[in-house]
Structures are given as structure tokens and as C-alpha cells.
Enzyme design. Structure first.
Site, short mmCIF file in Angstrom:
data_model
loop_
_atom_site.label_atom_id
_atom_site.label_comp_id
_atom_site.label_asym_id
_atom_site.label_seq_id
_atom_site.Cartn_x
_atom_site.Cartn_y
_atom_site.Cartn_z
N SER A 114 67.97 27.31 48.97
CA SER A 114 68.02 28.19 50.15
C SER A 114 66.59 28.52 50.55
O SER A 114 65.65 28.29 49.78
CB SER A 114 68.78 29.48 49.87
OG SER A 114 67.89 30.50 49.43
N PHE A 115 66.44 29.12 51.70
CA PHE A 115 65.09 29.45 52.19
C PHE A 115 64.41 30.50 51.32
O PHE A 115 63.19 30.65 51.34
CB PHE A 115 65.18 29.86 53.67
CG PHE A 115 64.89 31.28 53.98
CD1 PHE A 115 63.61 31.68 54.34
CD2 PHE A 115 65.88 32.25 53.92
CE1 PHE A 115 63.33 33.02 54.64
CE2 PHE A 115 65.61 33.57 54.22
CZ PHE A 115 64.34 33.96 54.57
N LYS A 116 65.19 31.23 50.51
CA LYS A 116 64.59 32.24 49.64
C LYS A 116 63.58 31.62 48.66
O LYS A 116 62.65 32.28 48.23
CB LYS A 116 65.67 32.98 48.85
CG LYS A 116 66.67 33.75 49.69
CD LYS A 116 66.03 34.83 50.53
CE LYS A 116 67.05 35.82 51.08
NZ LYS A 116 67.97 35.24 52.07
N ASP A 117 63.76 30.35 48.33
CA ASP A 117 62.82 29.69 47.41
C ASP A 117 61.39 29.69 47.98
O ASP A 117 60.42 29.71 47.23
CB ASP A 117 63.23 28.22 47.19
CG ASP A 117 64.46 28.10 46.29
OD1 ASP A 117 64.67 28.97 45.43
OD2 ASP A 117 65.21 27.11 46.45
#
Ligand SMILES: *Cc1c(COP(=O)(O)O)cnc(C)c1O
Length: 485
Positions: A114-117
Site C-alpha cells: 500500500s502507499f503507506k510503505d
């Protein structure tokens, strides 16, 4: 040297390192830099062909003084952070065939897809770097609506001077997301599944805020946070706006539109700051699902406490867009007193209505829309059938908003942020496509691997979370102390 202050005005200004290690400011506000770097067109032109990591180095160097770390140290923190990403260019872009001049920016090639990475990879490395230098230890608490938790757990796993307590609303995230957190066997990762959260992830944030406000406890356990209230996440997330921009424009200076599936407003806040710094973004499209708090802020000028809907784009089932308060600092004349009044009014009365002048200032250059689950499902199917491309529900929310607002957006190129890999949401993909068999594009080896591993987790009822968590954290601290003797 840039100073960081609370957007609510309390306490003294602090340096970069303190802002990162504290997470929250002392008065519970969010740290903001007192000024933002300005980037000229010439500078942008020189950056056009840089790789993601080289560009990150240039942009972060504007925020991180060489007295904080050397050029070589910053470079190595960045390259380590992104070494585990699947794609060599870190953030690839896909040009849609069924739309004119529209691109999907794929922010999901990190280890937890996910973009959280993207923000977390760097922030955790940065925190670890500061802790090593000070020989200090921190307990990190994060709440998650499904993606922050896996990212935090993944990057903190095995770090010798950090523990991660990862709170998630049980039953309100997908099994795939839950397994990403609970199948890590590292002793410093402590997932906590919390049942009966009336308002999902927002409730968990409220408990965390209370724990932080408890000074004795905060000191004893050395609490910090890597939620998107941490400035480091926002700072890092400015980079992908520059990177995506450079990939799609013919010449620097051309204006683009960017659609962002939004919940806590961290991602849009970063994009808005990139624009203030000089990136030519014409319209930021704030894309909501039925939890339309941000849509109401940008179309009607108020934020109100309402009940949560569980939607198919569950990572943005958020009612309190905390980073909107951070963004406001930069658009309402840096008036911390006003921000404090708005936040206090919202907390006590559940409603804040912005005056006309403030509304005009903050909504300039924004459009918003809220899409239904039905829109999301239809669009996933349409794009899959028309061009064999599989969107996840959040990417679909972004594209649905851009489609809806098409006539008001003009002819500029469009970048839609796809914030998660569809493999995190197999049940929804099946539903959208009306098939039992998941297409290959809807699977991912990491998700398949996690299906076959033991799960390790704490569980707790929301009603007892605060005391249960304090107890578990104290026991863990005693254990750490024993082990180190
Ligand atoms: C966290 C998240 C978002 C929302 O980002 P905010 O910064 O909270 O607005 C969107 N999509 C996915 C998949 C996410 O995990």
C-alpha cells in the site's frame, strides 16, 4: 535551520529531530515547519529526469539540515528504505487506454503493498537512526484502518530499539491486511485486535491521544508515533507528487490535475505542500467514499462529527481528517490561534463551520467528490474489462471522482493515485468482477505466503483498551529491562 512548531501554537519551537521523535507536539497539536522551501522552475527542470531515490535526496535535503546528518547518511537512509520495493523505479505510472491523458500512479510496490510503505519506509529508518545515535528506545503506538499497521509492523520488525503496538479495529479490515501484521514473528511487534470500536480507526486514535496526554506514562514508556501525524510521513510523501509530475509532463511548467483517495488527508496535505513549494498542480481532487467529511469541508465549508459507514474502500473510512488541520496552517496565514479554536470547537461541539474568507483560501485549487460503493464496483469492472487493468477499491474511488468532475477539470493531464494493490481486497475484486476466480493480477505472493503462517496477536474489547494496553506495555517493558541485564 527550519524550526517546527505545533499547529495549535503551544510549547516552544523544536528542531527537526525532536519533531520526528516526538510525533505529537506537546499540546497535542501537529508539528509544522515554520516555513516551506521554495523551488524554482529552473530547479524543477534540473530534477526532471532524476530517479525516485535521487529526487527524494534533493527534496529531503531542503528539509534536513546537513548539521542533522551528512549527505552520505541521508543517501544511505533513503536507499535502504526503498531497497525492498518490488519495482526498480519504485513508483511506476500506467497510462489508461480508456481515458485521455490519464495516468494511474502505482504507489503499492512496497513490501506491504500500500502507499503507506512510502512514508513509513523512510520514517522508521530515520527514527531508528536518531535512536541509535542517542542510544534510546521508543515504544511506537499506531492505529490503523488497514494499511498503516502492516507498514509500521513490517519496517519496525527486528529493529533493536523500537517496539510497535499496532491497534486495529477487528472485523473492519480485511483478513489479508490482518495477516500482514499478525504473521510477523518478531518479538518487538505487538498487534492488538480491538473489538467493538463504534467509529473504527478514529476511536483508536482517540485512545492513543489520551495515552500521550498522560505525561508520566508517556515518559515511562517512551511513547512515540509514526501515524501520519508524524511530520516525517508528510515530508516524505511530498516526493511522489514531484516524481509523478515529472513522469507525465512534456515540459516542466505544464499544469496537471491530481486525484487522491483521501481519509486522514495526509497524502493530499503532502501534495498541497508540494504545490505551495512550487510544483505546478492545477487542481487537487479530494476523493472520498460515503464517509464524506473531506467532501463536505471542500464543498460546503464545514466539518461535523457523524456516524461512520463501513465501505468497500475501508482504508479511507475516516471521520477526522487530522492532517487537514496541518494543511490549514499554511493557508490561513499561519494563525495557530485560529486553528486551536477550530480544533477545540470541533472537539467540544462536534461541528466547525469555516468563515467565508477561510473557506476561499483553503479550497482554492481543490475539487472534491464522494463516490458510493456501487460506483467503485462498477469502475473496477469497467477498467478491467476495457483494458485488462485491475484497480483496487481506493484507486477506483480516485478515478471515479475524476470521472465525475471531468467537465470542471479542463484538458490538463490527470494523475490518479492508486494507493493499494488489489490483492489486499480479494473479496471486493471478486464481487466487482462477478467471478469466483480471482484474476492473476488480483493476487500477490506476499499475501499468499501470509495465508500459511501462524498468527500472533493480542485481542481486547474497546471498552478496556486503555488499561489493557498500559498493562501489556508495562509488562513488555519489564521484560525488556530483564533481558538487557
Ligand atoms: C491510508 C490510505 C489512504 C488515505 O490516505 P490519507 O493520507 O489518510 O488521506 C488511501 N488509500 C489507502 C489504500 C490507504 O491505505
Amino acid at each position: 535551520m527550519v524550526k517546527y512548531i505545533s499547529n495549535k501554537g503551544g510549547g516552544q519551537g523544536v528542531d527537526f529531530e525532536t519533531a520526528i521523535l516526538d510525533g505529537y507536539a506537546i499540546d497535542g497539536g501537529l508539528y509544522v515547519p515554520t516555513h516551506l522551501p521554495e523551488i524554482s522552475m529552473d530547479q524543477l527542470r534540473r530534477w526532471k529526469n532524476l530517479s525516485y531515490t535521487d529526487l527524494a535526496f534533493q527534496i529531503l535535503s531542503l528539509f534536513i539540515d546537513r548539521s542533522v546528518m551528512s549527505e552520505a547518511e541521508l543517501k544511505s537512509l533513503i536507499s535502504e528504505a526503498y531497497a525492498s520495493f518490488e519495482q526498480k523505479d519504485i513508483i511506476p505510472l500506467y497510462k489508461l487506454k480508456s481515458r485521455e491523458d490519464a495516468y494511474i500512479m502505482e504507489l503499492f510496490y512496497g513490501p506491504t503493498i500500500s502507499f503507506k510503505d512510502i512514508g513509513m519506509a523512510f520514517l522508521v529508518n530515520l527514527v531508528n537512526f536518531f535512536l541509535n545515535r542517542k542510544d534510546k528506545r521508543l515504544s511506537i503506538i499506531v492505529a490503523t484502518t488497514g494499511d498503516t499497521g502492516p507498514a509500521a509492523a513490517h519496517f519496525i520488525a527486528g529493529k533493536s530499539n523500537m517496539d510497535a503496538w499496532v491497534l486495529y479495529p477487528k472485523g473492519m479490515i480485511t483478513e489479508e491486511q490482518e495477516r500482514q501484521m499478525t504473521t510477523l514473528q518478531h518479538a518487538n511487534i505487538h498487534p492488538v485486535g480491538v473489538s467493538n470500536c463504534p467509529d473504527g480507526g478514529d476511536d483508536l486514535d482517540a485512545v492513543i491521544s489520551r495515552l500521550y496526554a498522560n505525561k508520566v506514562f508517556k515518559e515511562k514508556l517512551q511513547l512515540s508515533s509514526v501515524n501520519s501525524l508524524n511530520w516525517g510521513r508528510i515530508m516524505m510523501q511530498t516526493v511522489h507528487y514531484f516524481f509523478g509530475y515529472f513522469r507525465v509532463v512534456d515540459a516542466v511548467g505544464e499544469e496537471v490535475n491530481i486525484a487522491v483517495p483521501s481519509g486522514g488527508f495526509g497524502n493530499v496535505c503532502a501534495g498541497s505542500l508540494a504545490r505551495i513549494m512550487g510544483l505546478p498542480i492545477k487542481t487537487m481532487i479530494v476523493a472520498n467514499n460515503d464517509n464524506a467529511c473531506l467532501h463536505r469541508i471542500f464543498s460546503e465549508g464545514f466539518l461535523s462529527k457523524v456516524a461512520i459507514f463501513e465501505t468497500l474502500s475501508s482504508a479511507i473510512d475516516i471521520l477526522i481528517p487530522i492532517n487537514f488541520w496541518r494543511y490549514l496552517y499554511f493557508t490561513c496565514g499561519k494563525d495557530t490561534e485560529k486553528i486551536k479554536t477550530w480544533i477545540d470547537t470541533f472537539e467540544s461541539e462536534g461541528l466547525v463551520r469555516f468563515d467565508e474568507k477561510t473557506f476561499d483560501l483553503y479550497s482554492n485549487g481543490f475539487l472534491s467528490h464522494s463516490s458510493t460503493d456501487e460506483d467503485t464496483l462498477k469502475l473496477i469492472k469497467e477498467i478491467y474489462e476495457s483494458e485488462d487493468y485491475l484497480l483496487d477499491p481506493h484507486g477506483a474511488v480516485a478515478l471515479a471522482a475524476a470521472d465525475y468532475l471531468k467537465d470542471r477539470l479542463g484538458k490538463n493531464k490527470l494523475i490518479c493515485l492508486a494507493t493499494a494493490h488489489p490483492a489486499k481486497f480479494p473479496a471486493i475484486i471478486r464481487k466487482a468482477l462477478g467471478t469466483h476466480d480471482l484474476p492473476q493480477k488480483g493476487t500477490h505472493p506476499g499475501i499468499e505466503r501470509a495465508k500459511k503462517l501462524c498468527q500472533k496477536t493480542f485481542t481486547c474489547d474497546f471498552e478496556h483498551l486503555e488499561t489493557a494496553l498500559i498493562h501489556a506495555m508495562e509488562s513488555n517493558l519489564d521484560l525488556n529491562v530483564k533481558n538487557s541485564h
